[in-house]
Scaffold this motif. Structure first.
Motif, PDB file in Angstrom:
ATOM      1  N   ASP A  54       0.832  -1.201   0.000  1.00 14.29           N
ATOM      2  CA  ASP A  54       0.000   0.000   0.000  1.00 14.29           C
ATOM      3  C   ASP A  54       0.860   1.241   0.000  1.00 14.29           C
ATOM      4  O   ASP A  54       2.039   1.211   0.367  1.00 14.29           O
ATOM      5  N   ASN A  55       0.245   2.349  -0.343  1.00 15.46           N
ATOM      6  CA  ASN A  55       0.903   3.642  -0.366  1.00 15.46           C
ATOM      7  C   ASN A  55       0.590   4.365   0.944  1.00 15.46           C
ATOM      8  O   ASN A  55      -0.576   4.553   1.263  1.00 15.46           O
ATOM      9  N   GLY A  57       0.903   7.451   1.631  1.00 18.42           N
ATOM     10  CA  GLY A  57       0.560   8.852   1.398  1.00 18.42           C
ATOM     11  C   GLY A  57       0.893   9.204  -0.033  1.00 18.42           C
ATOM     12  O   GLY A  57       1.094   8.329  -0.869  1.00 18.42           O
ATOM     13  N   GLU A  58       0.968  10.486  -0.339  1.00 21.88           N
ATOM     14  CA  GLU A  58       1.366  10.903  -1.683  1.00 21.88           C
ATOM     15  C   GLU A  58       2.835  10.545  -1.875  1.00 21.88           C
ATOM     16  O   GLU A  58       3.656  10.765  -0.984  1.00 21.88           O
ATOM     17  N   GLN A  89      -2.332   5.919  -5.776  1.00 18.71           N
ATOM     18  CA  GLN A  89      -2.933   5.752  -4.451  1.00 18.71           C
ATOM     19  C   GLN A  89      -3.674   4.418  -4.404  1.00 18.71           C
ATOM     20  O   GLN A  89      -4.881   4.357  -4.173  1.00 18.71           O
ATOM     21  N   SER A 109       0.056  10.952   4.839  1.00 16.25           N
ATOM     22  CA  SER A 109      -1.159  11.648   5.240  1.00 16.25           C
ATOM     23  C   SER A 109      -1.174  11.697   6.769  1.00 16.25           C
ATOM     24  O   SER A 109      -0.613  10.847   7.443  1.00 16.25           O
TER      25      SER A 109
END
Length: 114
Positions: A54-55, A57-58, A89, A109
């Motif tokens: 997963d990401n 954040g940006e 994302q 984030s």
């Protein structure tokens, strides 16, 4: 103020990747878990990859050396030295098409900080 040579760090981490059983090397260049912004230099030997994840954040990937493939679902984007890839994302993976070094920049984030 601190100055770092990304070229020297890329050479160093590519050597680590070449001699590592995981075929990768990484070093945090700026930030860390306690910061919103983190930059990490990642080196991958040819054919090695970072499995789907997963990401946080940006994020962007600046290809410093070699060629890589960023994949997410059915889509993929190839990058070579000098390219900047925007990390989607969504779950994604990264594969080195040849020995490669990238600078991963992540702005976490607020709900994922820590």
């Amino acid at each position: 103020m601190r100055k770092l040579s990304l070229d020297a760090l890329a050479r160093e981490q590519l050597e680590v990747a070449k001699n590592s059983s995981s075929h990768r090397g990484a070093r945090t260049v700026f930030g860390g878990h306690e910061h919103m912004l983190r930059q990490t230099l990642i080196a991958l030997d040819a054919g090695s990859q970072l499995a789907e994840h997963d990401n946080p954040g940006e994020a962007t990937l600046h290809v410093l050396r070699g060629r890589v493939r960023l994949s997410s679902g059915e889509e993929s984007w190839d990058g070579r030295q000098g390219d900047l890839l925007i990390v989607p994302q969504a779950p994604h993976s990264l594969e080195a098409l040849e020995p490669a070094a990238v600078l991963l920049t992540v702005a976490k984030s607020r709900d994922r900080q820590g």
